[in-house]
Scaffold this active site. Structure first.
Site, PDB file in Angstrom:
ATOM      1  N   ALA A  54      -5.900  -2.117  -2.583  1.00  0.00           N
ATOM      2  CA  ALA A  54      -5.532  -2.971  -3.721  1.00  0.00           C
ATOM      3  C   ALA A  54      -4.652  -4.094  -3.220  1.00  0.00           C
ATOM      4  O   ALA A  54      -3.992  -3.986  -2.175  1.00  0.00           O
ATOM      5  CB  ALA A  54      -4.813  -2.163  -4.795  1.00  0.00           C
ATOM      6  N   ASP A  60       7.423  -1.867 -14.307  1.00  0.00           N
ATOM      7  CA  ASP A  60       6.049  -2.361 -14.209  1.00  0.00           C
ATOM      8  C   ASP A  60       5.069  -1.246 -14.544  1.00  0.00           C
ATOM      9  O   ASP A  60       4.092  -1.023 -13.840  1.00  0.00           O
ATOM     10  CB  ASP A  60       5.770  -2.907 -12.810  1.00  0.00           C
ATOM     11  CG  ASP A  60       4.520  -3.795 -12.790  1.00  0.00           C
ATOM     12  OD1 ASP A  60       4.086  -4.234 -13.875  1.00  0.00           O
ATOM     13  OD2 ASP A  60       3.978  -4.029 -11.695  1.00  0.00           O
TER      14      ASP A  60
END
Length: 651
Positions: free
Chosen positions: A26, A142
């Protein structure tokens, strides 16, 4: 999905002489994550590498290093472990636990919307991880589906605590060089407006996560991040039941509580929100379609708009998005112009009353009607409204706190019942009659049911009891019998309990299953016949089977030395500790050959036969008829088996 990028210069490198970098997993705004192998420990890891150039920025480098230290402080089964941090010739990296599986985003893409029970089951481990972080003074900041990892074996872990910071006065600001940390779809209003965050910002993001799982989409959407941020600041999160009508009202209330725009109306941290989730799951497990009392307890007060209208320029400054690319925030609809009222023509004007007595009586009638109306309205108000007040919410309050709250409302409290509860601590209120929010007469009485705590029963002592009696004891203890396993036991009789699992004294819920291990009695041993076989091997085999062996030895002309002549018993069934008797061959008996040289054949034959030999004669080449022995084979004085043949040579 793994992005296999052959041109990536990091792929194939060995960082710090230890981590061999493989495929890219990612890529984020600050770093890229790769599969890797820890060459020193020979285990798979995930390596997070800071983007090229950011390592030159001391602020970014410091925050990246702090990520390792912050995350390493957390030791929790639902948090991705951080193993190591390093700097390989200017390439800053973290070595983390590699979780084989998929993200919550992948699951939502394939399966959303999710049933409330499943959504809460997925949210619980996320909140457990956040609760551990909040207890350690850390805020994730987050939380989003991409950072929730679901392993192939079902484990759920929260990743990327890289944005977490210690909750202290010098680390409250979330902007770094004008860039807001976090994903705009999950940002709490106070983060957008004031650039400050505490544990309640994570609670807000978790609430958005829950909404997205339930509704299958994000609550606020727009053409630009500014539009989305504007909605988070100025609009409440809608009820997920507006999208999926089957969602119960108390689940809507849970989402509303977690996503209240006023952070003071949210749970203080993830631990408190997790407690609310447990209450809602209990209602779901009970099959409740609606629960007004739970709704009243969870529903936050109505949101109040901020005193200052936040413009797109305000939000652009926080989000560091150029105003030119921002969409105009939604505007309130324009006020409608007032409609003009036409003047009434004279023909429509009321006709004045005729003069005289009727005119004088009119005001009296009107006054009387008004008095009656006022009296009737007052009576109606008194009997219908004024005498009543609202039952306060008392759920989860201790008896003392509940009594004080009831008395402050001008009411009295009576303990009507006590009941077990898996979610409410002992001594606290489970339910009230009337329910919270219901009307009750002034000076009325609120009946409460107090919790006895979780319903638990001790596993009784079952070892040594018959299986039938063990079942009776478990039934008396409000427990069930689980699996029953039978095993051989050398000391416990057949049908008697060897042990229970869980062990005696363990506290279990009502009707919980207790497994039993029941004796089958002594283990039977089938006896093998070792006659004619090696005695040593026979003894080893019998001993290994748990039997005792007795050995005796005998001469045998037929069975070689060291082999079994006979065995008792040589068939059938025995039990551990029983004895098997072996008669082992010593071979044939050895006898010394007598002195027969120079003796007549008759006397020599007599001596040899008396010693147990068989005699055979033959004539020598010098035979003259004297019939005297000149030699024997075997020779005189040597040892030979009894019953063997001795040959005499005659002269």
């Amino acid at each position: 999905m793994v992005d296999r990028t052959a041109s990536d210069p990091i792929v194939g490198r060995v960082l710090d002489g230890r981590y061999e970098v493989g495929d890219r997993i990612a890529r984020g705004g600050m770093a890229t994550v790769y599969e890797a192998v820890d060459l020193r420990l020979d285990r798979p890891v995930a390596v997070k590498v800071m983007h090229a150039g950011l390592g030159d920025d001391q602020d970014f480098a410091t925050r990246f290093v702090r990520e390792a230290r912050s995350a390493a402080r957390l030791s929790h089964p639902n948090v991705v472990n951080v193993f190591d941090q390093g700097d390989d010739h200017g390439t800053l990296f973290l070595a983390m636990e590699y979780v084989e599986g998929r993200t919550l985003r992948d699951l939502l893409r394939d399966e959303a919307p999710l049933a409330p029970a499943r959504a809460l089951a997925l949210l619980e481990p996320v909140l457990s991880a956040l609760a551990a972080a909040h207890a350690a003074g850390l805020v994730h900041r987050d939380i989003k589906p991409e950072n929730v990892l679901i392993a192939d074996d079902g484990r759920i872990k929260v990743a990327d605590f890289g944005l977490a910071r210690a909750i202290s006065s010098d680390t409250q600001h979330t902007a770094t060089s004008g860039v807001l940390i976090g994903t705009v779809s999950y940002l709490a209003p106070e983060l957008v407006v004031d650039s400050v965050a505490d544990a309640r910002a994570d609670v807000y993001a978790a609430g958005i996560l829950l909404y997205e799982m339930l509704a299958g989409r994000k609550p606020h959407e727009g053409e630009s991040p500014i539009q989305v941020a504007y909605k988070h600041v100025h609009e409440d999160i809608p009820a997920p039941s507006a999208v999926v009508p089957s969602i119960p009202d108390y689940v809507d209330a849970l989402v509303a509580r977690a996503t209240a725009r006023d952070c003071d109306h949210r749970p203080a941290d993830a631990r408190v929100l997790l407690h609310h989730v447990h209450r809602v799951r209990s209602a779901l497990d009970a099959g409740m379609r609606t629960d007004p009392e739970l709704v009243a307890d969870l529903q936050p007060p109505p949101s109040v708009e901020h005193t200052r209208e936040h413009t797109r320029e305000d939000l652009a400054e926080v989000l560091a998005v150029p105003p030119s690319v921002q969409a105009e925030p939604p505007r309130s609809p324009a006020a409608r112009p007032a409609a003009r009222t036409p003047s009434r023509p004279e023909a429509m004007q009321p006709t004045p009353p005729p003069p005289g007595r009727t005119r004088r009586r009119g005001p009296l009638v009107v006054l009387l009607v008004l008095l009656l109306a006022v009296a009737g309205g007052g009576a109606a108000y008194w009997f219908g409204v004024a005498r009543y007040t609202t039952t306060p919410s008392l759920i989860n309050l201790s008896e003392t706190a509940a009594r004080e709250k009831v008395q402050a409302a001008g009411l009295s409290l009576t303990v009507a019942d006590r009941a077990y509860s898996e979610t409410v601590t002992a001594g606290s209120v489970i339910s009230t009659d009337p329910r919270a929010g219901s009307r009750i007469l002034d000076d009325g009485t609120v009946e409460v049911t107090l919790s006895l705590g979780p319903e638990r029963y001790e596993v009784p002592a079952l070892r040594g009891e018959s299986e039938e009696r063990a079942r009776e004891l478990l039934e008396e203890a409000n427990l069930d019998v689980g699996d029953v396993t039978e095993r051989f036991h050398e000391r416990i009789a057949e049908g008697v309990v060897i042990r229970a699992d869980p062990a005696a004294g363990t506290e279990l819920r009502r009707d919980a299953a207790v497994s039993l291990v029941v004796s089958k009695g002594r283990k039977p041993i089938e006896v093998r016949d070792f006659t004619g076989r090696s005695a040593d091997r026979a003894e080893t085999a019998l001993t290994d089977a748990g039997l005792d062996v007795e050995r005796t030895a005998e001469f045998s002309d037929d069975v070689p030395e060291g082999r079994v002549i006979s065995q008792n018993p040589n068939t059938g069934t025995l039990y551990r500790g029983d004895t098997v008797r072996l008669v082992v061959s010593r071979g044939p008996e050895m006898v010394q050959v007598p002195r027969v040289r120079g003796v007549g054949v008759a006397e020599a034959t007599e001596r040899l036969e008396a010693a147990g030999f068989v005699v055979r004669t033959e004539r020598s080449d010098l035979y003259v008829g004297l019939e005297y022995v000149v030699s024997s084979n075997p020779g005189q004085g040597s040892m030979a088996p009894r019953g063997s043949t001795v040959t005499l040579t005659l002269v």
